[in-house]
Design an enzyme around this catalytic site. Structure first.
Site, PDB file in Angstrom:
ATOM      1  N   LYS A 234       6.435 -52.190 -39.808  1.00 40.95           N
ATOM      2  CA  LYS A 234       6.185 -53.477 -40.459  1.00 40.95           C
ATOM      3  C   LYS A 234       7.208 -54.526 -40.009  1.00 40.95           C
ATOM      4  CE  LYS A 234       4.615 -52.901 -44.582  1.00 40.95           C
ATOM      5  NZ  LYS A 234       4.836 -52.246 -45.853  1.00 40.95           N
TER       6      LYS A 234
ATOM      7  N   ARG B 278       9.682 -54.579 -49.439  1.00 41.69           N
ATOM      8  CA  ARG B 278       8.726 -53.523 -49.065  1.00 41.69           C
ATOM      9  C   ARG B 278       9.367 -52.520 -48.116  1.00 41.69           C
ATOM     10  NH1 ARG B 278       3.367 -56.597 -47.225  1.00 41.69           N
ATOM     11  NH2 ARG B 278       4.787 -58.004 -46.174  1.00 41.69           N
TER      12      ARG B 278
ATOM     13  N   GLY C  53       2.762 -42.898 -49.598  1.00 34.14           N
ATOM     14  CA  GLY C  53       3.659 -42.050 -50.387  1.00 34.14           C
ATOM     15  C   GLY C  53       5.035 -42.652 -50.518  1.00 34.14           C
TER      16      GLY C  53
ATOM     17  N   MET D 161       7.659 -46.110 -51.083  1.00 37.08           N
ATOM     18  CA  MET D 161       7.679 -47.083 -52.160  1.00 37.08           C
ATOM     19  C   MET D 161       6.668 -48.220 -51.932  1.00 37.08           C
ATOM     20  SD  MET D 161      10.602 -49.512 -53.581  1.00 37.08           S
ATOM     21  CE  MET D 161       9.896 -50.908 -52.755  1.00 37.08           C
TER      22      MET D 161
ATOM     23  N   ARG E 185      -0.906 -54.797 -38.155  1.00 41.85           N
ATOM     24  CA  ARG E 185      -0.696 -53.437 -37.625  1.00 41.85           C
ATOM     25  C   ARG E 185      -1.994 -52.975 -36.974  1.00 41.85           C
ATOM     26  NH1 ARG E 185      -0.478 -50.468 -43.521  1.00 41.85           N
ATOM     27  NH2 ARG E 185      -2.404 -51.370 -44.257  1.00 41.85           N
TER      28      ARG E 185
ATOM     29  N   HIS F 192     -15.505 -14.467 -39.362  1.00 38.04           N
ATOM     30  CA  HIS F 192     -16.859 -14.412 -38.806  1.00 38.04           C
ATOM     31  C   HIS F 192     -17.628 -15.676 -39.146  1.00 38.04           C
ATOM     32  CE1 HIS F 192     -21.153 -13.254 -38.928  1.00 38.04           C
ATOM     33  NE2 HIS F 192     -20.836 -12.663 -37.787  1.00 38.04           N
TER      34      HIS F 192
ATOM     35  N   ARG G 106     -21.076 -13.671 -26.246  1.00 36.76           N
ATOM     36  CA  ARG G 106     -20.804 -12.449 -27.017  1.00 36.76           C
ATOM     37  C   ARG G 106     -22.130 -11.715 -27.177  1.00 36.76           C
ATOM     38  NH1 ARG G 106     -17.212 -16.367 -29.998  1.00 36.76           N
ATOM     39  NH2 ARG G 106     -15.156 -15.424 -30.252  1.00 36.76           N
TER      40      ARG G 106
ATOM     41  N   ARG H 237     -19.689 -11.003 -21.881  1.00 38.78           N
ATOM     42  CA  ARG H 237     -18.758  -9.946 -22.295  1.00 38.78           C
ATOM     43  C   ARG H 237     -19.522  -8.711 -22.738  1.00 38.78           C
ATOM     44  NH1 ARG H 237     -15.048 -11.157 -27.340  1.00 38.78           N
ATOM     45  NH2 ARG H 237     -16.996 -10.749 -28.454  1.00 38.78           N
TER      46      ARG H 237
ATOM     47  N   GLU I 108      -6.336 -10.057 -23.970  1.00 34.55           N
ATOM     48  CA  GLU I 108      -6.266 -10.319 -25.417  1.00 34.55           C
ATOM     49  C   GLU I 108      -5.424  -9.299 -26.162  1.00 34.55           C
ATOM     50  OE1 GLU I 108     -10.181 -10.419 -27.208  1.00 34.55           O
ATOM     51  OE2 GLU I 108     -10.926  -8.836 -25.899  1.00 34.55           O
TER      52      GLU I 108
ATOM     53  N   SER J 296      -9.797 -14.019 -18.690  1.00 36.74           N
ATOM     54  CA  SER J 296     -10.118 -14.979 -19.733  1.00 36.74           C
ATOM     55  C   SER J 296      -9.271 -14.600 -20.949  1.00 36.74           C
ATOM     56  CB  SER J 296     -11.602 -14.913 -20.065  1.00 36.74           C
ATOM     57  OG  SER J 296     -11.883 -15.802 -21.110  1.00 36.74           O
TER      58      SER J 296
ATOM     59  N   GLY K 182      -8.331 -14.110 -24.459  1.00 34.79           N
ATOM     60  CA  GLY K 182      -8.948 -14.051 -25.789  1.00 34.79           C
ATOM     61  C   GLY K 182      -7.845 -14.324 -26.793  1.00 34.79           C
TER      62      GLY K 182
ATOM     63  N   ASN L  37      -7.798 -15.350 -29.729  1.00 39.28           N
ATOM     64  CA  ASN L  37      -7.949 -14.942 -31.141  1.00 39.28           C
ATOM     65  C   ASN L  37      -7.291 -13.584 -31.348  1.00 39.28           C
ATOM     66  OD1 ASN L  37      -9.567 -17.193 -31.388  1.00 39.28           O
ATOM     67  ND2 ASN L  37     -11.478 -16.045 -31.180  1.00 39.28           N
ATOM     68  N   ASP L  38      -7.710 -12.622 -30.520  1.00 39.66           N
ATOM     69  CA  ASP L  38      -7.115 -11.296 -30.652  1.00 39.66           C
ATOM     70  C   ASP L  38      -5.663 -11.289 -30.195  1.00 39.66           C
ATOM     71  OD1 ASP L  38      -8.779  -9.272 -31.820  1.00 39.66           O
ATOM     72  OD2 ASP L  38     -10.209  -9.704 -30.223  1.00 39.66           O
TER      73      ASP L  38
ATOM     74  N   CYS M  33     -10.959 -18.279 -23.841  1.00 47.07           N
ATOM     75  CA  CYS M  33     -12.215 -18.325 -24.584  1.00 47.07           C
ATOM     76  C   CYS M  33     -12.006 -18.108 -26.083  1.00 47.07           C
ATOM     77  CB  CYS M  33     -13.236 -17.340 -24.027  1.00 47.07           C
ATOM     78  SG  CYS M  33     -12.715 -15.637 -24.183  1.00 47.07           S
TER      79      CYS M  33
ATOM     80  N   TYR N  38      -9.866 -23.392 -16.782  1.00 51.90           N
ATOM     81  CA  TYR N  38     -10.824 -23.910 -17.754  1.00 51.90           C
ATOM     82  C   TYR N  38     -10.497 -23.449 -19.169  1.00 51.90           C
ATOM     83  CZ  TYR N  38     -13.142 -19.300 -17.924  1.00 51.90           C
ATOM     84  OH  TYR N  38     -13.412 -17.968 -18.112  1.00 51.90           O
TER      85      TYR N  38
HETATM   86  C1  PEP Z   1     -10.745 -13.610 -28.694  1.00 55.09           C
HETATM   87  O1  PEP Z   1     -10.278 -12.574 -29.163  1.00 55.09           O
HETATM   88  O2  PEP Z   1     -10.076 -14.631 -28.490  1.00 55.09           O
HETATM   89  C2  PEP Z   1     -12.171 -13.672 -28.358  1.00 55.09           C
HETATM   90  C3  PEP Z   1     -12.667 -14.725 -27.752  1.00 55.09           C
HETATM   91  O3  PEP Z   1     -12.958 -12.646 -28.744  1.00 55.09           O
HETATM   92  P1  PEP Z   1     -13.496 -12.431 -30.241  1.00 55.09           P
HETATM   93  O4  PEP Z   1     -13.162 -13.652 -31.015  1.00 55.09           O
HETATM   94  O5  PEP Z   1     -14.956 -12.202 -30.110  1.00 55.09           O
HETATM   95  O6  PEP Z   1     -12.735 -11.223 -30.650  1.00 55.09           O
HETATM   96 MG    MG Z   2     -11.412 -10.742 -28.944  1.00 56.81          MG
END
Ligand code: PEP
Ligand code: MG
Length: 923
Positions: A27, A98, A107, A109, A371, A489, A595, A651, A778, A797, A799, A801-802, A864, A884
């Site tokens: 400001k 201000r 949040g 004053m 602003r 899931h 998948r 896969r 993974e 690739s 993974g 998540n795992d 992935c 990628y």
């Molecule tokens: C992963 O584990 O990142 C993955 C892509 O496989 P999934 O989520 O199916 O276990």
């Molecule tokens: Mg996996």
């Protein structure tokens, strides 16, 4: 030289400028910049953020002493500029105070207006302006604001009302009036007395009458507000360090409540909702700042065009509009022209849409603030593209102007703004898959299908979902689960389907038996209406209308431009031809993860899958697999056709088998009849399949290694489909992927089955197709031995998540129980399943990249896991040198833009593998 803590801004002298945001706050820096641009701003000064930091470190007395002389000099300058004296009884200089941090921070004053007024000055003000009501109204407002914000007179509990408003309401009742504006000068005088008595009674001290005492109190309150709870929470959520501090802006007051030639308002240089290049805003005649937002009176539109549009929406006739709600353009044409000149100058200068505040005092325009304006995702895109077209900004700037996260808003249905006004939030969960949906509650996937068949809109409410629910999920408008995280899931599948989902709404108790859902003791039954906002995680009562998002031409242009600067490719995680089509439409250049198991639930397939799983021996399994082969083949054919010319990574079967078997007795009975075996036998097999920790059990490549016939069937289905499509003259690029390996031998065992089967298929068909065999990385061990794996596999690739689950030791499906606590307490800054943990899991990724490429320089590398659609993770993967990212189809545009921004911001350099220091746990 002595350190400077106060910077003045005025028509005659300005010390700051826009680039000094760190020191002066947003400001303060913008106020200084406006003065430099020759825009009329009430003179003032900014106490620096460094003073706030000193306050936090060394306390009140130290800092007030430090800044005293400079603040006094600042006030003297304002007195000179305004021709009034601070603390004078006859013609007092009043001030506004201000806060203003580097980043705009709700949040902190709020504003204090009319500071410097007291029992004597109010009389002087009345005499000077000849407006007694105005003077007492100013005093009333000041005591109310100061009493609340500085002295801390708040409601006793959250159910309690604002004590000052209670007093106002009481007086209105006594006077038998309904509007604040119906109270006269005497009434306002009475309010001031009552407010002061309340302060004395509740706080045990008098309201300060000395203007300097008032000013120091307000300055300290701003410093204090930097450390209040709301500000702390906001800082934590937005990665704002405590060390930044806030600045304090002290400015001469100008009055919008001095009669009918005075007004106050807010305006946007472009439409913040749609992005249209149309100056717009609202104002109120004879009002002070907070009245415009308080919603007590209906504000009027600034432009004539805006006013006419408003009247049409509000069903107000042209005659009534002109009489009661005329535009500023009509009633003060000269001031309006000055305002247009100022907003144009500001937008051209900042080269971004501005949100400005202004006051008109007796026909003179004063700009109070400017602003960069907040805007919707759609407006963000349109403004960036139109400013590019108008040659205000260059291509890279336009691309960096759009927050990739906000593209979500353009891709999914959204709630109708009007309908949201009365919406009531029932519960909150995770914003698992964006969009808005409304429908009737059903608790079972079969019911979802049944109801949908009859044209009903349903929301599937489950404790959690499993692959058995897929078909129900695909016909539901939205999915709500009581358990599960962002990679549960429900979340993963919903995102893939582009379907709205709120997961892990812990306050919900689902009773499948009675088909009810209970929240805080209130119960909803099957058939009751609820609405979900998958972008915020909110669950609403009842039916709220939604509307489809429009993919405007600007969006297409933005995406095309993004591709020009992008290095990484963006593929999609797609399991069906329908998803492949969406992915292609959104610009995916391949499928990074198909998948295959998701195909197992359609139609009759689940029966064949179960037959395979429940079979006693290889012979039985092969018999069942033979039934699956043609079905899988035709699925792959459709996907290859859809993705012609582009790579498709498929896969092999990955999830634990127990996910496919029936768990309720009725389904087991059906199964027993179909397979002509006893119920007991089915039950026994189901029990055998049960695992303590299925995610670390018999799954991934372990399935294909123990049952190579599954890998054989899937390889055959993939390559036969590829040959069939290739025979039609269409280019196919299959990439077969082995999941969850931890050793090279696991990979080699599966690769051998794949290659052997491929040669068999090619020999039978007397034709060949080019294909790749690669693996997911993974498990942490696979990353650690990536050089050995890379010498065998043609691509990796990740993974993630795992890899996250196994590296952190957090179960993907159970982390929802403790992760919110971790996030709240800063043990983790971000959900590691949403945004990659760069220091830990990311380190494994970078290590595997280097090791893999050291043995195979052309190794294809992708991601992935869900992180492939998260902008911060995408930037990390870009820096790590991946080829990628792959994400759910609806996130493809987000990933494309994020990858572009990463490329613009960062020229890829060689990744140096260096253990980064762990600040706080995963900080
Ligand atoms: C992963 O584990 O990142 C993955 C892509 O496989 P999934 O989520 O199916 O276990
Ligand atoms: Mg996996």
């Amino acid at each position: 030289m002595q350190q400077k803590y106060v910077y003045v801004f005025s028509a005659s002298r300005t010390e700051g400028e826009a680039s000094m945001k760190n020191l002066l706050g947003g400001k303060g820096a913008n106020l200084a910049e406006m003065c430099r641009l020759g825009i009329v701003v009430p003179p003032g000064f900014t106490i620096t953020t460094e003073a706030c930091t000193e306050y936090t470190k060394k306390g009140k007395d130290y800092v007030l002493n430090l800044i005293k002389a400079e603040v006094e000099a600042g006030v003297a300058l304002l007195e000179k500029e305004m021709g009034k004296t601070f603390g004078n009884d006859d013609d007092p200089l009043l001030l506004s105070v201000r806060s203003g941090a580097r980043a705009s921070m709700p949040g902190m004053m709020d504003t204090i207006l009319n500071l410097g007024i007291n029992d004597r000055a109010v009389e002087g003000l009345a005499r000077k302006t000849g407006n007694e009501r105005f003077a007492w109204d100013s005093y009333r407002r000041f005591v109310q604001m100061y009493g609340d914000v500085v002295m801390g007179l708040k409601p006793v509990s959250k159910e309690d009302h604002d004590p000052f408003e209670v007093i106002i309401d009481m007086l209105k009742e006594e006077r038998r009036v309904t509007l604040d504006t119906d109270l006269d000068a005497n009434d306002l005088r009475e309010l001031v007395q009552r407010f002061k008595s309340l302060i004395r009674a509740r706080l045990g001290r008098d309201f300060p009458t000395d203007p300097w005492e008032q000013l120091w109190g307000a300055v300290v309150a701003v410093f204090e507000s930097w450390n209040n709870n709301r500000a702390r929470v906001y800082r934590e959520l937005n990665d704002i360090p405590e060390s930044w501090g806030t600045a304090v802006n002290v400015q001469a007051m100008v009055f919008g409540n001095l009669g009918d030639s005075s007004a106050t308002g807010v305006a946007f240089t472009r439409d913040a909702g749609t992005g249209e290049d149309l100056f717009n805003g609202e104002f109120l005649v004879n009002a002070q700042g907070e009245d415009v937002v308080a919603g007590i009176r209906t504000p009027q539109q600034i432009t004539l065009e805006g006013s006419r549009r408003w009247a049409q929406l509000a069903c107000v006739s042209e005659e009534e509009r002109r009489k009661n709600y005329p535009s500023l353009e009509e009633i003060m044409p000269e001031v309006y022209q000055q305002l247009v000149a100022a907003e144009t100058k500001l937008e051209n200068h900042y080269k971004d849409m501005q949100d400005v505040e202004f006051t008109i005092q007796e026909g003179k325009l004063w700009m109070l603030q400017t602003r960069n304006g907040k805007r919707t995702g759609a407006a963000m895109v349109r403004i960036a593209m139109e400013m590019l077209e108008q040659e205000m900004i260059d291509e890279k700037t336009a691309l960096l102007r759009v927050d990739p996260h906000r593209l979500d808003e353009l891709l999914h249905p959204i709630f109708d703004g009007e309908a949201m006004k009365n919406a009531q939030v029932l519960a909150r969960g995770l914003p698992a898959s964006p969009g808005a949906s409304t429908g009737q509650i059903v608790f079972f996937a079969e019911d979802a299908e049944e109801w949908a068949k009859h044209g009903q809109s349903v929301i599937l409410v489950r404790l959690e979902t499993s692959p058995e629910d897929l078909r129900g999920m695909s016909v539901a408008k939205g999915i709500l689960t009581a358990r599960g995280g962002m990679t549960s899931h429900a979340a993963v599948v919903a995102r893939g389907m582009g379907k709205c989902c709120v997961s892990g709404a812990g306050a919900i108790h689902v009773d499948y038996k009675n088909r009810t859902m209970t929240i805080d003791g209130q119960t909803w039954h099957e058939g009751d209406w609820i609405s979900l906002n998958g972008s915020t995680g909110e669950v609403y009562e009842g039916q709220i209308t939604t509307k489809n998002a429009e993919l405007s031409g600007d969006f297409g242009m933005l995406m095309a431009l993004a591709d020009k600067y992008r290095r990484m490719e963006v593929r999609a995680n797609a399991d069906t031809p329908e998803e492949a089509l969406i992915a292609r439409e959104f610009g995916a250049t391949g499928i990074g993860l198909c998948r295959t198991e998701h195909m197992f639930f359609e139609g009759d397939r689940i029966r064949a899958v179960r037959e395979m799983i429940l079979a006693d021996d290889e012979f039985g399994r092969r018999k069942a697999l033979a039934k699956l082969l043609p079905m899988q083949r035709s699925d792959f054919e459709a996907i290859f056709r859809e993705m012609h010319d582009l790579p498709v990574t498929i896969r092999l079967l990955d999830p634990p088998l127990h996910e496919f078997v029936p768990h309720d007795e009725a389904s087991q009975q059906v199964m027993a009849q179909e397979m002509r075996v006893s119920l007991g036998k089915i039950k026994m097999r189901v029990e055998e399949l049960e695992e303590f920790n299925p995610m670390m059990g018999h799954r991934g490549c372990r399935l294909g290694i123990t049952y190579p016939e599954i890998t054989e069937m899937q390889t055959r289905a993939i390559l036969e489909a590829a040959l069939n499509i290739q025979a039609k003259g269409i280019t196919v690029k299959p990439e077969i992927m082995v999941p969850l390996i931890g050793t090279v031998r696991e990979y080699n065992a599966q690769a051998a089955v794949i290659r052997r089967t491929a040669e068999m298929v090619f020999a039978e068909r007397k034709d060949r197709v080019h294909y790749l065999v690669g693996t997911m990385i993974e498990t942490p061990r696979a990353a650690l031995i990536a050089d050995s794996v890379g010498s065998q596999a043609e691509y990796f690739s990740f993974g993630t998540n795992d890899l996250t689950q196994l590296t952190l030791g957090f179960s993907r499906d159970d982390a929802g129980k403790f992760l919110p606590h971790y996030l709240k307490n800063g043990i983790y800054e971000k959900d590691p399943f949403q945004s990659i943990d760069q220091k830990g899991v990311g380190m494994l990724v970078q290590m595997a990249v280097q090791k893999g490429r050291s043995v195979r320089p052309d190794l294809e590398l992708g991601v992935c896991g869900e992180h492939g659609g998260d902008p911060a993770s995408v930037e990390f993967f870009h820096r790590s040198g991946l080829d990628y990212v792959s994400c759910s189809p609806f996130r493809v545009p987000i990933a494309r833009l994020a990858a572009t921004q990463a490329a613009i911001k960062d020229v890829p350099k060689k990744v140096e593998l260096k253990q980064q220091p762990e600040l706080e746990a995963v900080g």
